[in-house]
Design a protein around this motif. Structure first.
Motif: not given
Length: 630
Positions: A11-12, A16-21, A263-267
């Motif tokens: 998430l850092r 990861g942060a963009s996908a989670a948001a 994107l979240f899947g990649e992260a």
């Protein structure tokens, strides 16, 4: 690194942060939009029919004067909910189909695999459209259509990943311990393939979202009065020249939501795969006839094998890499098996431990361990016998343990599975066994993962796993491979200590003649799937009679070897198990071979003095080992 730490690290990162948001915003909107804008989305205003985008209606209005932008927001819940339902169906069906070869066995597994291969050959969209026609128009039919259309691709991925992990040593160790197929799958295989499965499931959710939009756009998905983004997109395209925003807004929503899932899947690939559920308390088992824990009275033979054969199907007929092996191991005895790679040493050990499954075929005139016939169909009692009385130490310590589970948990599984111990008692015994194999700070080490152990410590911990029961026989398959000399000595010394303290018999497989000479009482020399010589280790240097045994000894350099001379080698190549030569398999490489050797295979004959040899010219062979000759 802990599970939470890995997630924090993901998430850092910017992606990861963009996908989670972005994904969090989509899911939050799916929950809150019906509550906040539901009334406005349903409000009919005949005075505002088909109005273009404006400050009052950001995306204009539809044929009933309803606000399109509000309807797009509210449709988030329907679109996401249906996409997740279809993804869950695809994942569930894919897991069932993909794990079928492991759960059902090779025969039915091949049928399922062939079905999956046929289904994968069809494009996913074509399958979805076909299923949509079969199940009928509507949300339920679309969920079934998209879910079943996505299952074959997911099943193919599961088959590939699980087949790779199923061949590793820690899975074989779990099977030796008697762990059932379902538990092996859930506890040892699926956690090790979690990352790609979750990634593909997450990306698949984005694909399901797009597929739903496509079916609804074609009129096969959500039906009026319900609506989702695909249905709104279809309605907007009808008036795109008058109000482009009516099609642009739902289309943008589909793209952004699909991008969020992808994107979240990649992260998430970097943050998943180390957490496993806590083991459940051992269940009570129904009583079952016990297996004899000792050999018949008056016998000190633990393992008795006669005419063992292991074969596999080949393009030109069965391939038999083990051809008629006969051996016995007595209590407290250390027997070494030596030979070149491909001689059948490891397959012999795997056959004894019942680790060869279809299409491999194990046949033997006799295969007894502790007085029990291992040729019988496997039962819980047999699994318990092998899990507690036979310990298997595999060749590569780096792959001997499940990398996603703590060392103590893996050792404790034996006690929980076979001894009925609860979680605390099993972990206490695991700590005690780690202490017994000289692991420093065993309680702290039991909480660590395999990658935190050195190679020698992993090998000793593997021996400790075998000691979780009360082993009568330790089968050590190349236990010192990839270890430096000092660590090799510690592992060999540990095996000797266990033998002296507990009377454990050891079947040691090795390429290293020096190791065999150091720790074994008796040595079996294998070539081309057969034992060609059996003699006491003390007589190996001076009384070896088979030319292959003498060639192996001559090829081992020592401190007296002349470094200016080329090292002795055995000429030629080992025999091909798919096409063994007629007669003696070693004849093409043997300096003593004649026409009789090339036409007739010698039997393994005992000389009455505790030695056996399979050679027509054993009496002509020189007794000593000539240095510098092979």
């Amino acid at each position: 690194m802990t599970w939470r730490a890995r997630w924090r690290g993901v998430l850092r990162t910017p992606v990861g942060a963009s996908a989670a948001a972005l994904l969090g915003a989509v899911l939050l909107l799916a929950v809150l939009a019906p509550l906040l804008w539901g009334a406005r989305a349903e409000a009919v205003d005949t005075a505002q029919i088909l109005r273009p985008a404006s400050g009052a209606h950001w995306a204009g209005t539809d044929a009933l004067g309803r606000d399109i932008f509000s309807r797009v927001l509210v449709a988030t819940g329907t679109s996401v909910r249906l996409a997740l339902a279809a993804t869950a169906l695809a994942v569930l069906a894919g897991l069932l189909l993909g794990t079928a070869p492991l759960l059902l066995g090779p025969r039915w597994g091949r049928l399922v695999t062939a079905t999956v291969n046929v289904a994968v050959a069809f494009p996913g969209l074509l399958l979805a459209l076909s299923f949509a026609v079969i199940f009928g128009a509507g949300a339920r039919g679309a969920v079934l259509a998209i879910g079943l259309a996505g299952a074959p691709a997911f099943a193919r991925l599961v088959q590939t990943l699980t087949a790779t992990v199923a061949g590793r040593d820690f899975v074989a160790a779990a099977r030796v311990a008697g762990v059932g197929r379902v538990r092996v799958l859930v506890r040892h295989i699926l956690p090790n393939v979690g990352e790609p499965l979750v990634v593909n499931a997450t990306i698949g959710a984005g694909g399901a979202l797009l597929a739903f939009a496509g079916l609804s756009f074609l009129g096969l998905g959500v039906q009026a009065p319900e609506y989702d983004w695909g249905r709104l997109l279809g309605e907007g395209l009808n008036g795109i020249y008058l109000n482009p925003a009516a099609a642009l807004v739902p289309g943008t929503a589909v793209v952004l939501a699909g991008l969020a899932f992808n994107l979240f899947g990649e992260a998430v690939a970097k943050g998943f795969g180390v957490h496993t559920a806590a083991p459940r308390r051992a269940r009570r088992r129904s009583p079952e006839p016990s297996v004899p824990a000792v050999a018949p009275a008056g016998s000190d033979v633990l393992l008795h094998v006669e005419e063992l054969r292991v074969s596999f199907p080949g393009p030109a007929g069965p391939v038999t890499p083990v051809r008629g092996v006969s051996l016995s191991v007595r209590r407290g005895e250390t027997v070494g098996i030596v030979g070149e790679s491909g001689s059948g040493k490891s397959l012999t050990a795997l056959a004894v431990a019942r680790l060869i499954e279809e299409p491999g075929l194990v046949e033997a005139r006799r295969l007894d361990f502790l007085g029990h016939d291992l040729r019988e169909a496997p039962t819980r009692a047999v699994r318990r016998l092998l899990g507690t009385s036979l310990a298997m130490v595999f060749q590569d310590p780096a792959t001997s343990f499940n990398p996603t589970r703590r060392i103590g948990t893996q050792l404790a599984e034996v006690a929980r599975e076979h001894l009925g111990a609860d979680r605390r008692a099993a972990l206490d015994r695991a700590v005690d066994r780690l202490r017994a194999v000289h692991i420093p700070a065993p309680r702290r080490r039991a909480r660590q993962f395999p990658h935190e152990f050195s190679g020698g410590m992993r090998q000793r911990a593997m021996i400790g796993m075998g000691l979780m029961g009360s082993p009568q026989l330790i089968v050590a398959d190349e236990p010192t491979t990839a270890l430096d000399v000092t660590v090799q000595q510690r592992v060999l010394r540990l095996l000797a200590e266990l033998r002296a303290a507990h009377g454990v018999a050891i079947l040691l497989i090795s390429h290293d003649m020096g190791v065999i000479e150091q720790v074994c009482d008796r040595v079996l020399v294998m070539y081309a799937g057969r034992i060609v010589e059996d003699l006491p280790t003390a007589e190996l240097r001076d009384a070896a009679r088979h030319p292959y045994t003498r060639a192996l000894l001559a090829a081992v350099p020592d401190l007296s070897t002349d470094r200016d001379e080329p090292l002795p080698v055995i000429p030629g190549r080992p025999a091909d198990p798919a096409a063994p030569p007629p007669g003696c398999a070693f004849a093409p490489r043997c300096p003593l071979a004649d026409d009789h050797c090339r036409s007739s295979d010698p039997a393994l004959v005992a000389d009455g003095a505790g030695r056996r040899v399979a050679c027509w010219h054993a009496d002509r062979s020189p007794v000593g080992v000539a240095k510098g000759s092979a």
